[in-house]
Write an enzyme that holds these catalytic residues in place. Sequence first.
Site, PDB file in Angstrom:
ATOM      1  N   ASP A 114       0.748  -1.207   0.128  1.00 63.80           N
ATOM      2  CA  ASP A 114       0.084   0.014   0.018  1.00 63.80           C
ATOM      3  C   ASP A 114       0.991   1.279   0.111  1.00 63.80           C
ATOM      4  OD1 ASP A 114       1.123   0.081   2.609  1.00 63.80           O
ATOM      5  OD2 ASP A 114      -0.664  -0.870   3.189  1.00 63.80           O
ATOM      6  N   SER A 115       0.421   2.377   0.653  1.00 63.82           N
ATOM      7  CA  SER A 115       1.048   3.773   0.419  1.00 63.82           C
ATOM      8  C   SER A 115       2.318   3.532   1.161  1.00 63.82           C
ATOM      9  CB  SER A 115       0.363   4.694   1.105  1.00 63.82           C
ATOM     10  OG  SER A 115      -0.185   4.526   2.359  1.00 63.82           O
ATOM     11  N   ILE A 116       2.623   2.686   2.302  1.00 62.49           N
ATOM     12  CA  ILE A 116       3.833   2.482   3.039  1.00 62.49           C
ATOM     13  C   ILE A 116       4.896   1.987   2.187  1.00 62.49           C
ATOM     14  CG2 ILE A 116       5.220   1.427   4.805  1.00 62.49           C
ATOM     15  CD1 ILE A 116       2.248   1.428   6.398  1.00 62.49           C
TER      16      ILE A 116
END
Length: 374
Positions: A114-116
């Site tokens: 995901d965004s991480i």
Amino acid sequence: APGASRAAAVERRAEMDVFCRCAGCHGCSGVRNPLGGPCDKEPQRYKIKGKSGKPDREGFRAYCKPCLRKQEQARAARSSATELGYVPAGSLRARPAGHDHVPGNRPRIVLFGDSITEQSFGDGGFGAALADKYRRHADVLLRGYSGYNSRDAVALLKHVFPLDDPTPPVLVTVCFGANDAVKETSAMADVQGCPLAEYAENLRAILNHLARLDPPPRVLVMTPPPVNAQRWKRTCDENQYHDDPTPDRDLNRTGRYAHAALGVARAFASKAKAGAENRDPFDVAGLNLFDKLLGVDGWEETLLSDGLHLSKDGYELVTSLIVDALERTLDLEADENPSDFPSFLDVDHQTPSASVDAFVAKKMRAARGEEFEM
């Protein structure tokens, strides 16, 4: 008698389910195997040497050597025709079917999350660090998608990791869960949330898909990091993400998702170890970012940038944990010798083409199983 010994060998391979998987080509034996396939030859064996110089991974590829050579000849013919601007009829499958697949000569490392993960090429990020660590050994591909949960990730699998990929990645990192763990009472629950049981099942689906690649990659399953719920609530309010009156994340809830991810990784690691004798090795390891970061004093302010995402210090810590896991658990370590083309010290600079072509020819012979040392 020779016939009896051959029949016994075929029977043993039938018990192990070890036969060429070719659907039919000029390399096939023409003798149907007990499993119904058109080729009863043994698939090509392979061995990968570890740091000690002894084989630490070995198994069978999907096809026998004659079938592999016929496939290679067909790929070379399609490639030559395409370079000339001509695509032969029936060659739409010349490249894997994945919408987001990137072919290449070097081994590939895919960061899937995901965004991480999406932000991991920023300052101190593990994406940039791995690209530097494995330079000239592997291409590090970023496949991070802000806002995605594990359910969304399953929908991406056939596009990012097509099963007909002739050169699958050697390593995949998987990091989902930060969005799945949205509270059920949040306005974002229907957009990003995913029930815990389904989250675990989605991770199993991801690993099952990766295990079907030939050969399968090493996989590092990373848990979501801890969340500072109140700080993230301020971030949501400042950016008008939603109008929840209370934080949409919770530390304990995220922890349950983190430990579920570890449980899935451990189950696959045990399963892979038990079946390693008869199949291509499928190495899976888990990395507990949640507890590792939670154990750092002042993590709420120093390791997170906005309550949810990692800060520079947070990424640097995660990078060190990933590198340690790759080298210690998955035994994936880059040496100082380039693997794509020869060192400049080994190139005859009066006739560089001869040196490069000889290196490439040796590399291709090794890929066919004719030799394993570079």
